[in-house]
Design a protein around this motif. Structure first.
Motif, mmCIF file in Angstrom:
data_model
loop_
_atom_site.group_PDB
_atom_site.id
_atom_site.type_symbol
_atom_site.label_atom_id
_atom_site.label_comp_id
_atom_site.label_asym_id
_atom_site.label_seq_id
_atom_site.Cartn_x
_atom_site.Cartn_y
_atom_site.Cartn_z
ATOM 1 N N TYR A 81 58.604 8.264 -3.346
ATOM 2 C CA TYR A 81 57.746 9.429 -3.567
ATOM 3 C C TYR A 81 56.572 8.979 -4.419
ATOM 4 N N GLY A 82 55.368 9.360 -4.036
ATOM 5 C CA GLY A 82 54.195 8.963 -4.797
ATOM 6 C C GLY A 82 53.238 10.118 -4.997
ATOM 7 N N VAL A 83 52.401 9.999 -6.012
ATOM 8 C CA VAL A 83 51.359 10.981 -6.289
ATOM 9 C C VAL A 83 50.042 10.239 -6.484
ATOM 10 N N THR A 84 48.956 10.900 -6.148
ATOM 11 C CA THR A 84 47.623 10.341 -6.371
ATOM 12 C C THR A 84 47.269 10.534 -7.836
ATOM 13 N N VAL A 85 46.946 9.435 -8.534
ATOM 14 C CA VAL A 85 46.574 9.540 -9.946
ATOM 15 C C VAL A 85 45.093 9.250 -10.180
ATOM 16 N N ALA A 86 44.422 8.700 -9.171
ATOM 17 C CA ALA A 86 42.968 8.489 -9.244
ATOM 18 C C ALA A 86 42.418 8.575 -7.830
ATOM 19 N N PHE A 87 41.195 9.132 -7.712
ATOM 20 C CA PHE A 87 40.589 9.285 -6.396
ATOM 21 C C PHE A 87 39.073 9.269 -6.563
ATOM 22 N N ASN A 88 38.395 8.484 -5.722
ATOM 23 C CA ASN A 88 36.930 8.408 -5.714
ATOM 24 C C ASN A 88 36.453 8.522 -4.279
ATOM 25 N N SER A 89 35.274 9.133 -4.101
ATOM 26 C CA SER A 89 34.723 9.227 -2.747
ATOM 27 C C SER A 89 33.218 9.390 -2.791
ATOM 28 N N GLU A 90 32.591 8.995 -1.693
ATOM 29 C CA GLU A 90 31.154 9.183 -1.498
ATOM 30 C C GLU A 90 30.945 9.745 -0.096
ATOM 31 N N PHE A 91 30.197 10.842 -0.018
ATOM 32 C CA PHE A 91 29.866 11.441 1.273
ATOM 33 C C PHE A 91 28.719 10.667 1.900
ATOM 34 N N LEU A 92 28.875 10.298 3.164
ATOM 35 C CA LEU A 92 27.873 9.498 3.864
ATOM 36 C C LEU A 92 27.144 10.278 4.951
ATOM 37 N N ARG A 126 31.267 7.317 13.568
ATOM 38 C CA ARG A 126 30.171 7.326 12.588
ATOM 39 C C ARG A 126 30.737 7.501 11.176
ATOM 40 N N PRO A 127 30.425 6.623 10.225
ATOM 41 C CA PRO A 127 30.954 6.750 8.859
ATOM 42 C C PRO A 127 30.517 8.061 8.196
ATOM 43 N N VAL A 128 31.507 8.801 7.637
ATOM 44 C CA VAL A 128 31.188 10.061 6.959
ATOM 45 C C VAL A 128 31.682 10.114 5.509
ATOM 46 N N LEU A 129 32.704 9.316 5.151
ATOM 47 C CA LEU A 129 33.204 9.324 3.778
ATOM 48 C C LEU A 129 33.817 7.978 3.438
ATOM 49 N N ASN A 130 33.403 7.428 2.314
ATOM 50 C CA ASN A 130 33.992 6.221 1.750
ATOM 51 C C ASN A 130 34.921 6.680 0.630
ATOM 52 N N PHE A 131 36.144 6.106 0.515
ATOM 53 C CA PHE A 131 37.064 6.580 -0.508
ATOM 54 C C PHE A 131 37.938 5.455 -1.045
ATOM 55 N N SER A 132 38.468 5.676 -2.237
ATOM 56 C CA SER A 132 39.466 4.786 -2.820
ATOM 57 C C SER A 132 40.358 5.620 -3.716
ATOM 58 N N GLY A 133 41.565 5.128 -3.932
ATOM 59 C CA GLY A 133 42.478 5.880 -4.774
ATOM 60 C C GLY A 133 43.646 5.040 -5.235
ATOM 61 N N THR A 134 44.393 5.608 -6.167
ATOM 62 C CA THR A 134 45.547 4.951 -6.759
ATOM 63 C C THR A 134 46.760 5.852 -6.607
ATOM 64 N N ILE A 135 47.832 5.286 -6.081
ATOM 65 C CA ILE A 135 49.092 6.005 -5.892
ATOM 66 C C ILE A 135 50.086 5.508 -6.933
ATOM 67 N N LYS A 136 50.708 6.444 -7.638
ATOM 68 C CA LYS A 136 51.747 6.134 -8.632
ATOM 69 C C LYS A 136 53.084 6.585 -8.077
ATOM 70 N N TYR A 137 54.092 5.721 -8.122
ATOM 71 C CA TYR A 137 55.421 6.065 -7.636
ATOM 72 C C TYR A 137 56.119 6.925 -8.677
ATOM 73 N N ARG A 138 56.825 7.951 -8.190
ATOM 74 C CA ARG A 138 57.546 8.855 -9.087
ATOM 75 C C ARG A 138 58.887 9.202 -8.484
ATOM 76 N N LYS A 139 59.775 9.600 -9.337
ATOM 77 C CA LYS A 139 61.036 10.154 -8.873
ATOM 78 C C LYS A 139 60.778 11.595 -8.472
ATOM 79 N N PRO A 140 61.245 12.009 -7.288
ATOM 80 C CA PRO A 140 61.038 13.402 -6.900
ATOM 81 C C PRO A 140 61.737 14.346 -7.886
ATOM 82 N N LYS A 141 61.108 15.500 -8.132
ATOM 83 C CA LYS A 141 61.736 16.505 -8.994
ATOM 84 C C LYS A 141 62.916 17.106 -8.242
ATOM 85 N N SER A 142 64.005 17.266 -8.939
ATOM 86 C CA SER A 142 65.196 17.824 -8.273
ATOM 87 C C SER A 142 65.277 19.323 -8.432
#
Length: 142
Positions: A81-92, A126-142
């Motif tokens: 299970y993972g969550v996004t902890v950082a996200f960047n993007s540029e609209f093209l 046709r390119p419309v969005l450039n993106f990058s991000g960081t996924i952090k692994y987590r234990k799912p909430k029970s």
């Protein structure tokens, strides 16, 4: 998270995560696959994805990019299970209704608890969005 195979429609044979209600039911549905070029995420632009100006809403593009982080890194995240902890993007550019939306990218680095991904979304190639991000692994909430 295990992906479920699509059994009908344009994306038959692709996979999706139906247990993700926002991405699957509200914003999407979005799909993932793998071909000779590597992991790929895709969907068909619909009216519900557009803004009042007739182009795809930026929030839809960013939601698809977030889905795509996980699709691109999917092989290394199986059963995690993972969550996004950082996200960047540029609209093209803007995407319009009916266009085939595709995201491709690469895992830049994968560690024990974190993965770095980057990619690009295209609309009918046709390119419309450039993106990058960081996924952090987590234990799912029970």
């Amino acid at each position: 998270m295990l992906a479920t195979e699509v059994t009908e429609g344009e994306f038959k044979g692709w996979r999706t995560w139906p247990e993700e209600p926002f991405e699957h039911e509200s914003a999407g549905p979005f799909y993932l696959n793998e071909d000779e070029k590597g992991p790929v995420a895709a969907f068909r632009a619909q009216r519900k994805h557009m803004n009042a100006g007739g182009v795809m809403h930026g929030g839809c593009l960013m939601t698809f990019a977030d889905f795509s982080l996980f699709a691109i890194a999917h092989n290394g995240l199986e059963g995690v299970y993972g969550v996004t902890v950082a996200f960047n993007s540029e609209f093209l550019d803007g995407a319009v209704e009916g266009e085939y939306m595709e995201a491709r990218g690469e895992v830049l680095r994968q560690g024990r608890s974190i993965t770095f991904v980057r990619g690009i979304i295209t609309a009918d190639g046709r390119p419309v969005l450039n993106f990058s991000g960081t996924i952090k692994y987590r234990k799912p909430k029970s």
